[in-house]
Design a protein around this motif. Sequence first.
Motif, short mmCIF file in Angstrom:
data_model
loop_
_atom_site.label_atom_id
_atom_site.label_comp_id
_atom_site.label_asym_id
_atom_site.label_seq_id
_atom_site.Cartn_x
_atom_site.Cartn_y
_atom_site.Cartn_z
N PRO A 36 7.02 -31.56 60.77
CA PRO A 36 7.46 -30.23 61.20
C PRO A 36 8.62 -30.34 62.20
N LYS A 37 9.42 -29.30 62.26
CA LYS A 37 10.59 -29.27 63.15
C LYS A 37 10.18 -29.58 64.60
N GLU A 38 9.06 -29.04 65.02
CA GLU A 38 8.60 -29.27 66.40
C GLU A 38 8.37 -30.77 66.66
N ILE A 87 1.08 -34.75 57.44
CA ILE A 87 1.67 -34.78 58.79
C ILE A 87 1.60 -33.41 59.46
N ASN A 88 1.87 -32.33 58.72
CA ASN A 88 1.83 -30.98 59.31
C ASN A 88 0.43 -30.63 59.80
N LYS A 89 -0.58 -30.92 58.98
CA LYS A 89 -1.95 -30.62 59.38
C LYS A 89 -2.35 -31.45 60.61
N ILE A 90 -1.97 -32.70 60.60
CA ILE A 90 -2.30 -33.57 61.74
C ILE A 90 -1.60 -33.07 63.00
N GLU A 105 -0.42 -43.95 63.09
CA GLU A 105 0.56 -43.57 62.06
C GLU A 105 1.49 -42.46 62.56
N MET A 106 0.94 -41.52 63.32
CA MET A 106 1.79 -40.45 63.87
C MET A 106 2.79 -41.03 64.87
N ALA A 107 2.37 -41.99 65.68
CA ALA A 107 3.29 -42.64 66.61
C ALA A 107 4.41 -43.32 65.82
N LYS A 108 4.04 -44.00 64.76
CA LYS A 108 5.04 -44.66 63.91
C LYS A 108 6.03 -43.63 63.35
N LEU A 111 8.45 -42.48 66.01
CA LEU A 111 9.46 -43.51 66.31
C LEU A 111 10.50 -43.59 65.19
N LEU A 112 10.06 -43.47 63.95
CA LEU A 112 11.00 -43.47 62.83
C LEU A 112 11.95 -42.27 62.90
N LEU A 113 11.44 -41.12 63.36
CA LEU A 113 12.25 -39.91 63.45
C LEU A 113 13.40 -40.06 64.44
N THR A 114 13.26 -40.95 65.42
CA THR A 114 14.33 -41.13 66.40
C THR A 114 15.53 -41.86 65.81
N GLY A 115 15.33 -42.56 64.70
CA GLY A 115 16.40 -43.33 64.10
C GLY A 115 16.60 -44.70 64.75
N LYS A 116 15.80 -45.00 65.77
CA LYS A 116 15.93 -46.29 66.47
C LYS A 116 15.10 -47.40 65.80
#
Length: 160
Positions: A36-38, A87-90, A105-108, A111-116
């Motif tokens: 989600p965008k948030e 992911i949205n439900k979680i 998995e959510m932490a992963k 971290l992936l969303l940051t692009g780093k």
Amino acid sequence: MDRRKNTNKMRLFKKLLVIIIILFILYRLPLTGTPPKEMVDKAKEMDGLSKDKFELTKNVYLFINQSYTSPIRQYLREPHKVFMKNINKIWNERGGYISSNVQNEMAKQMLLLTGKFNNKDFVITQGWCEISPHTVLFVKINKTTTIAIDTWLADHQGVF
């Protein structure tokens, strides 16, 4: 009569083994859906507040750990959440119980969303905590540093 009893026990054992294997496969499936965008915004915010990949990993870890609970044996009360993969439900379950393997998995994902980070920077190890399956997420920060993310341990007197 004894032979028939043993045959029935063996059939039952085989059925239970198949069920356990199927549940384990479901347990280890990756998360699905589009974040989600948030969640994307929160990952970018934490990236902006972090001076390096280590601090970013710590900030995401603390955020995820504070966002969900993982009481001992709660999976027995809410077994459906162990297999929750959307992911949205979680994300919408923040404040409630989510199993530690899903939290990792959510932490992963954050971290992936940051692009780093890339997928190759993560290794999930499967272990056991007494009688319960337990995963730990290892994050490669750089060539010489890998750290463990274990949200269950954090809830039970562990440290980052």
